[in-house]
Design a protein around this motif. Structure first.
Motif, short mmCIF file in Angstrom:
data_model
loop_
_atom_site.label_atom_id
_atom_site.label_comp_id
_atom_site.label_asym_id
_atom_site.label_seq_id
_atom_site.Cartn_x
_atom_site.Cartn_y
_atom_site.Cartn_z
N ASP A 113 -14.47 28.72 24.45
CA ASP A 113 -14.60 29.62 25.60
C ASP A 113 -15.30 30.92 25.21
N GLU A 128 -15.20 33.36 28.74
CA GLU A 128 -13.74 33.40 28.91
C GLU A 128 -13.30 33.51 30.37
N VAL A 184 -13.84 29.91 32.72
CA VAL A 184 -13.15 28.64 32.52
C VAL A 184 -11.76 28.73 33.14
N TYR A 201 -9.31 22.96 29.58
CA TYR A 201 -9.88 23.83 30.61
C TYR A 201 -10.91 23.07 31.44
N LEU A 247 -14.49 23.51 32.89
CA LEU A 247 -15.67 24.32 32.60
C LEU A 247 -16.56 24.45 33.82
N ASN A 261 -11.04 29.32 20.72
CA ASN A 261 -11.69 30.63 20.72
C ASN A 261 -11.80 31.09 19.27
#
Length: 203
Positions: free
Chosen positions: A138, A142, A145, A153, A155, A165
């Motif tokens: 992400d 950030e 998502v 997640y 997208l 991350n």
């Protein structure tokens, strides 16, 4: 020139190609692609005398890779290519000089699944060996998502992925007692998805 590049490297991941150009893996001999598909990242290794292994849960992809290897590296054992999953690698510990994980880890179903896959790859890597991982993150998107649970997640491109991350990768680097040999690098594809390259050496 273009024809020669294609013949020698095929459709190799550009960031794996970057490591080859830098000579990072020059002293590696035994290579595993964990989630190899039909072998797009293995052509160079097969052509240049490496001992090449690959696993994938797709039996048809493994047969395609066996056929490719038979044509261009007949001395490379067909038994090196197996139908298996990354979380349950059928190899002894500390066996490989290089483990490639390209676009595999982001298919994890949960945090626990991701952890199991990563540790399975790390287990089969020799001390001093390298892990090349490319996976969705992400980083840089950030706010774009949407979490759907268990580390996965939605997208902007409509796909669902397990996302890491920077802090997650740094935490794993520390817990694995690994040495990063490249900074973490992320490619943002028009805010639709981000792919991160994570390169480690096992101490």
């Amino acid at each position: 020139m273009q024809t020669n590049l294609k013949q020698n490297f095929g459709d190799i991941d550009i960031y794996l190609f970057d490591q080859l150009l830098k000579g990072t893996y020059d002293n590696c001999q035994r290579v595993l692609d964990a989630g190899c598909g039909s072998g797009r990242n293995l052509l160079y290794f097969l052509k240049n005398g490496y001992e090449v292994y690959g696993i994938d849960p797709n039996a048809e992809a493994i047969e395609t890779l066996r056929s490719l290897a038979k044509d261009i590296a007949p001395k490379n054992s067909q038994n090196n290519f197996k139908v298996a999953k990354a979380e349950d690698l059928p190899f002894d510990g500390a066996y490989f000089d290089l483990v490639i994980s390209s676009a595999v880890l982001h298919f994890a179903e949960s945090e626990a699944h991701f952890d199991t896959m990563l540790n399975s790859m790390w287990r089969v890597l020799k001390p001093g060996g390298y892990l090349f991982a490319r996976l969705a993150s992400d980083i840089g998107i950030e706010s774009l998502v949407f979490p759907i649970g268990k580390g996965r997640y939605l997208l902007p491109d409509g796909s669902e992925r397990y996302l890491v991350n920077e802090q997650i990768l740094l935490n794993y680097t520390a817990s694995l007692n690994a040495q990063p040999h490249e900074p973490i690098k992320t490619t943002n594809v028009q805010n639709l998805r981000c792919m991160t390259t994570w390169c480690l050496q096992k101490l």
